[in-house]
Structure formats: C-alpha cells, structure tokens
Enzyme design. Structure first.
Site, PDB file in Angstrom:
ATOM      1  CB  CYS A  36      40.970 -29.889  67.362  1.00 34.17           C
ATOM      2  SG  CYS A  36      42.214 -30.262  66.128  1.00 34.17           S
ATOM      3  CB  CYS A  39      41.932 -27.345  64.986  1.00 38.01           C
ATOM      4  SG  CYS A  39      41.388 -29.021  64.609  1.00 38.01           S
TER       5      CYS A  39
END
Length: 131
Positions: A36, A39
């Site tokens: 991600c 993230c």
C-alpha cells in the site's frame, strides 16, 4: 517536540485495548500493508513528524499489518472496525468510541490537528467542524 520518542506500535489488538482501558488512554489504530503506497507515505512522512510523535504519546497505538488479507485475525479486525480499504487510520476516544477516521494519506499537520481537536487533553467535547 523534536525529541519526542517514535510511536510504539503494538501488534496485538486485545493487548492494545486492555492497555488503553487500564491506562484511560485513547487509541490510534493503523491498518496498512506492504503493497500500500499511501500506507508507506503515512509511515515515512506523517508518523515520524515531531508533532505527531509528541501527541501520539497520549495514545495507545496499534498497527494491523493487513499485507496477508487471508489472515483470519486481519479479517476479524477489518470486520470489527469496518475497514474496507487501505490505508485506514482510526482514532478512538478513552471509551473506545471512534472519533476520527482517515482512508488516505494525510499530511502531518492535518493529522496532528485532528489528534488535538478530536481528543483534547481535557477530555471535553470536540472542536466544531473537525469531521
């Protein structure tokens, strides 16, 4: 505070909830994954920020690694916290009630303001217009 310690992320949800309850602290929950990009931006830019680190000392921080989305515990926690995508960062008050949620990369200043306004030190209500 440039000397604020880094955020101590717990990995076990039950342990984190118990610690938050016993210490009367709010919780910061970060759902992320290796793949991600947003993230990673949170991990590299927002969480290391001195203001964010300093404010995070008032919280019990939990990181849920959702890289393996077949993992039963990951699935259970995603369901429990109604996580539909990554990243998801949730702030819970001392009573365990959700007061803020981010589903995207957030710059440190916005993240810090949300921590301060949604979960003020005195425990009183939230600042108007902060949702």
């Amino acid at each position: 505070d440039p000397n604020a310690p880094t955020i101590t992320w717990l990995k076990d949800e039950a342990e984190a909830r118990a610690k938050a309850t016993s210490e009367g602290k709010p919780m910061l929950i970060d759902f992320g994954a290796e793949w991600c990009k947003a993230c990673k931006e949170l991990e590299d830019e927002t969480f290391p920020d001195p203001n964010v680190r300093s404010e995070a000392q008032r919280f019990v921080a939990l990181r849920v690694d959702a890289t393996d989305d077949e993992d039963k515990e990951v699935l259970r926690l995603k369901d429990k916290y109604n996580v539909v995508g990554l990243p998801t960062v949730i702030m819970l008050d001392k009573g365990g009630t959700e007061v803020a949620r981010f589903n995207e990369f957030v710059k440190p200043d916005k993240f810090y303001v949300t921590m301060k306004c949604k979960l003020p030190h005195d425990g009183k209500g939230e600042v108007v217009g902060m949702r």
